[in-house]
Motif scaffolding. Structure first.
Motif, PDB file in Angstrom:
ATOM      1  N   ILE A   1      10.611 100.226  44.506  1.00  0.00           N
ATOM      2  CA  ILE A   1      11.267  99.493  45.589  1.00  0.00           C
ATOM      3  C   ILE A   1      11.602 100.464  46.714  1.00  0.00           C
ATOM      4  CG2 ILE A   1      13.203  98.019  46.226  1.00  0.00           C
ATOM      5  CD1 ILE A   1      13.517  97.330  43.259  1.00  0.00           C
TER       6      ILE A   1
ATOM      7  N   ASP B   1       6.035  97.889  45.152  1.00  0.00           N
ATOM      8  CA  ASP B   1       6.117  96.513  44.668  1.00  0.00           C
ATOM      9  C   ASP B   1       6.968  95.653  45.593  1.00  0.00           C
ATOM     10  OD1 ASP B   1       4.730  96.770  41.993  1.00  0.00           O
ATOM     11  OD2 ASP B   1       6.272  98.312  41.794  1.00  0.00           O
ATOM     12  N   ALA B   2       7.930  96.284  46.276  1.00  0.00           N
ATOM     13  CA  ALA B   2       8.772  95.561  47.217  1.00  0.00           C
ATOM     14  C   ALA B   2       9.253  96.526  48.293  1.00  0.00           C
ATOM     15  CB  ALA B   2       9.967  94.922  46.513  1.00  0.00           C
TER      16      ALA B   2
ATOM     17  N   LEU C   1      12.204  96.478  51.136  1.00  0.00           N
ATOM     18  CA  LEU C   1      13.373  95.722  51.566  1.00  0.00           C
ATOM     19  C   LEU C   1      13.776  96.158  52.960  1.00  0.00           C
ATOM     20  CD1 LEU C   1      15.624  95.579  48.367  1.00  0.00           C
ATOM     21  CD2 LEU C   1      13.821  94.037  49.127  1.00  0.00           C
TER      22      LEU C   1
ATOM     23  N   GLU D   1       2.085  93.826  55.437  1.00  0.00           N
ATOM     24  CA  GLU D   1       1.926  92.663  54.557  1.00  0.00           C
ATOM     25  C   GLU D   1       0.455  92.297  54.409  1.00  0.00           C
ATOM     26  OE1 GLU D   1       5.674  89.666  54.643  1.00  0.00           O
ATOM     27  OE2 GLU D   1       4.525  89.744  56.500  1.00  0.00           O
TER      28      GLU D   1
ATOM     29  N   ARG E   1       4.695  93.742  49.965  1.00  0.00           N
ATOM     30  CA  ARG E   1       5.615  92.614  49.786  1.00  0.00           C
ATOM     31  C   ARG E   1       6.928  92.987  50.462  1.00  0.00           C
ATOM     32  NH1 ARG E   1       4.655  89.280  45.620  1.00  0.00           N
ATOM     33  NH2 ARG E   1       5.951  87.895  46.857  1.00  0.00           N
TER      34      ARG E   1
ATOM     35  N   PHE F   1      10.670  92.010  52.156  1.00  0.00           N
ATOM     36  CA  PHE F   1      11.802  91.069  52.077  1.00  0.00           C
ATOM     37  C   PHE F   1      12.937  91.581  52.974  1.00  0.00           C
ATOM     38  CE2 PHE F   1       9.527  91.314  48.075  1.00  0.00           C
ATOM     39  CZ  PHE F   1       9.208  90.000  47.823  1.00  0.00           C
TER      40      PHE F   1
ATOM     41  N   LYS G   1      10.930  88.481  55.011  1.00  0.00           N
ATOM     42  CA  LYS G   1       9.620  88.457  55.656  1.00  0.00           C
ATOM     43  C   LYS G   1       9.781  88.834  57.132  1.00  0.00           C
ATOM     44  CE  LYS G   1       5.571  85.463  56.077  1.00  0.00           C
ATOM     45  NZ  LYS G   1       4.682  86.402  55.341  1.00  0.00           N
TER      46      LYS G   1
ATOM     47  N   LEU H   1      14.711  89.203  43.435  1.00  0.00           N
ATOM     48  CA  LEU H   1      13.676  90.110  43.902  1.00  0.00           C
ATOM     49  C   LEU H   1      12.615  90.319  42.831  1.00  0.00           C
ATOM     50  CD1 LEU H   1      12.743  92.084  46.157  1.00  0.00           C
ATOM     51  CD2 LEU H   1      14.020  93.873  44.953  1.00  0.00           C
ATOM     52  N   GLU H   2      13.035  90.501  41.591  1.00  0.00           N
ATOM     53  CA  GLU H   2      12.081  90.664  40.492  1.00  0.00           C
ATOM     54  C   GLU H   2      11.188  89.438  40.362  1.00  0.00           C
ATOM     55  OE1 GLU H   2      14.725  93.589  37.561  1.00  0.00           O
ATOM     56  OE2 GLU H   2      14.698  91.417  37.221  1.00  0.00           O
TER      57      GLU H   2
ATOM     58  N   GLN I   1      10.435  87.290  42.748  1.00  0.00           N
ATOM     59  CA  GLN I   1       9.565  87.167  43.922  1.00  0.00           C
ATOM     60  C   GLN I   1       8.480  88.235  43.949  1.00  0.00           C
ATOM     61  OE1 GLN I   1       9.659  84.990  46.751  1.00  0.00           O
ATOM     62  NE2 GLN I   1      10.999  83.705  45.540  1.00  0.00           N
ATOM     63  N   ALA I   2       8.860  89.468  43.658  1.00  0.00           N
ATOM     64  CA  ALA I   2       7.906  90.572  43.782  1.00  0.00           C
ATOM     65  C   ALA I   2       7.053  90.744  42.528  1.00  0.00           C
ATOM     66  CB  ALA I   2       8.662  91.871  44.081  1.00  0.00           C
TER      67      ALA I   2
END
Length: 315
Positions: free
Chosen positions: A3, A80-81, A83, A105, A110, A112, A114, A308-309, A311-312
């Motif tokens: 992350i 993976d994400a 933020l 993206e 990914r 967040f 968006k 988050l887990e 979604q990602a």
């Protein structure tokens, strides 16, 4: 998961109240790898969006709270994400960052919230999409219109569309004292669009921050209560935060807006509600995680990382 947090300088965090820190702590507790970078660390070269990103280790010390490895240039799609937790001002540098994140993206990142959704949701103007929940509102740069709105409603709040922390908010009562000066100042003599709203007396009970995560409202709000003669409840303006269970109206607003905003790619939203009226939809870097958790016992950061887990995708 790996992350990456796009944030302001970590050395400036006040860890006892910082929501981004609460996210990091919860993610690290679950074994996720934490990385951090700043807006100026991003670059687009040969079509690829990357950033100078440092892996972060939390120390558990309240003051000397992190260790950072040497930053390495990394494609944002490698995480993976990502933020987006950069605080306003929402200036052109912020907008450029959303463009870069949007390109990332397309390369598989990914992000967040968006980036396009952040850009499309001005935190003041977005309430117009949910006018059934708002106080009478006018958005204009025209002095005559703004004066007429005040004449109609008598007690009015005037504020800029790009402010944060309560900056630039004025209340003009029915006597109209300083009305012309406030309009001229905020609109820069008609060159800048502002918002006017009928004053909501329930501000004395607090400006409630309702957090919505993954389309669902957190069951407690933080009522930011103005102190003394102040009309602003913002914590940055000296307001005192009091966690309290959502009222039936609060929950209705959260349940109505939550799924709509989540569908648009907004994983975390901070709704501001005074009395029964929606006043702002905060999408840049909503806060109040720790204040709500400390006072209510509800673990907001855990709810966020759960979402988050989901979604990602947990790896």
């Amino acid at each position: 998961m790996k992350i990456a947090f796009l944030a302001d300088p970590l050395a400036g965090f006040k860890t006892y109240k910082d929501s981004t820190f609460a996210m990091m702590r919860e993610a690290a507790k679950r074994g996720h790898e934490i990385y951090a970078f700043e807006q100026s660390d991003m670059a687009l070269e040969e079509g690829i969006v990357s950033a100078n990103v440092a892996r972060i280790t939390l120390t558990g010390d309240a003051h000397d709270w992190f260790r950072a490895d040497a930053a390495q240039e990394t494609r944002l799609s490698a995480f993976d994400a990502v933020l987006q937790r950069k605080d306003p001002p929402f200036d052109m540098e912020y907008v450029y960052a959303t463009y870069l994140l949007e390109l990332a993206e397309k390369q598989g990142a990914r992000v967040f919230n968006k980036p396009s959704a952040i850009r499309d949701h001005n935190e003041k103007l977005s309430i117009a999409q949910f006018s059934e929940f708002t106080s009478p509102t006018l958005v204009s740069s025209d002095s005559a219109r703004l004066r007429a709105f005040h004449a109609k409603h008598g007690d009015v709040i005037f504020k800029p569309l790009d402010g944060m922390g309560g900056a630039g908010i004025f209340r003009i009562k029915s006597d109209g004292m300083n009305l012309g000066s406030v309009i001229e100042t905020l609109t820069v003599n008609g060159a800048r669009t502002i918002m006017a709203q009928r004053y909501i007396p329930d501000i004395v009970k607090g400006d409630k921050r309702i957090l919505v995560i993954g389309g669902k409202p957190v069951p407690f709000s933080l009522a930011r209560i103005p102190q003394g003669d102040e009309i602003r409840g913002n914590l940055a303006a000296g307001g005192v935060g009091v966690a309290q269970p959502l009222s039936e109206r609060d929950r209705h607003i959260g349940d109505t807006l939550g799924p709509v905003l989540a569908e648009r790619g907004l994983l975390l939203v901070g709704l501001d509600v005074i009395g029964s009226c929606l006043t702002e939809v905060n999408v840049t870097s909503p806060t109040c995680f720790q204040e709500i958790t400390d006072q209510s016992g509800f673990d907001v950061a855990a709810m966020f990382i759960d979402a988050l887990e989901q979604q990602a995708g947990k790896h």
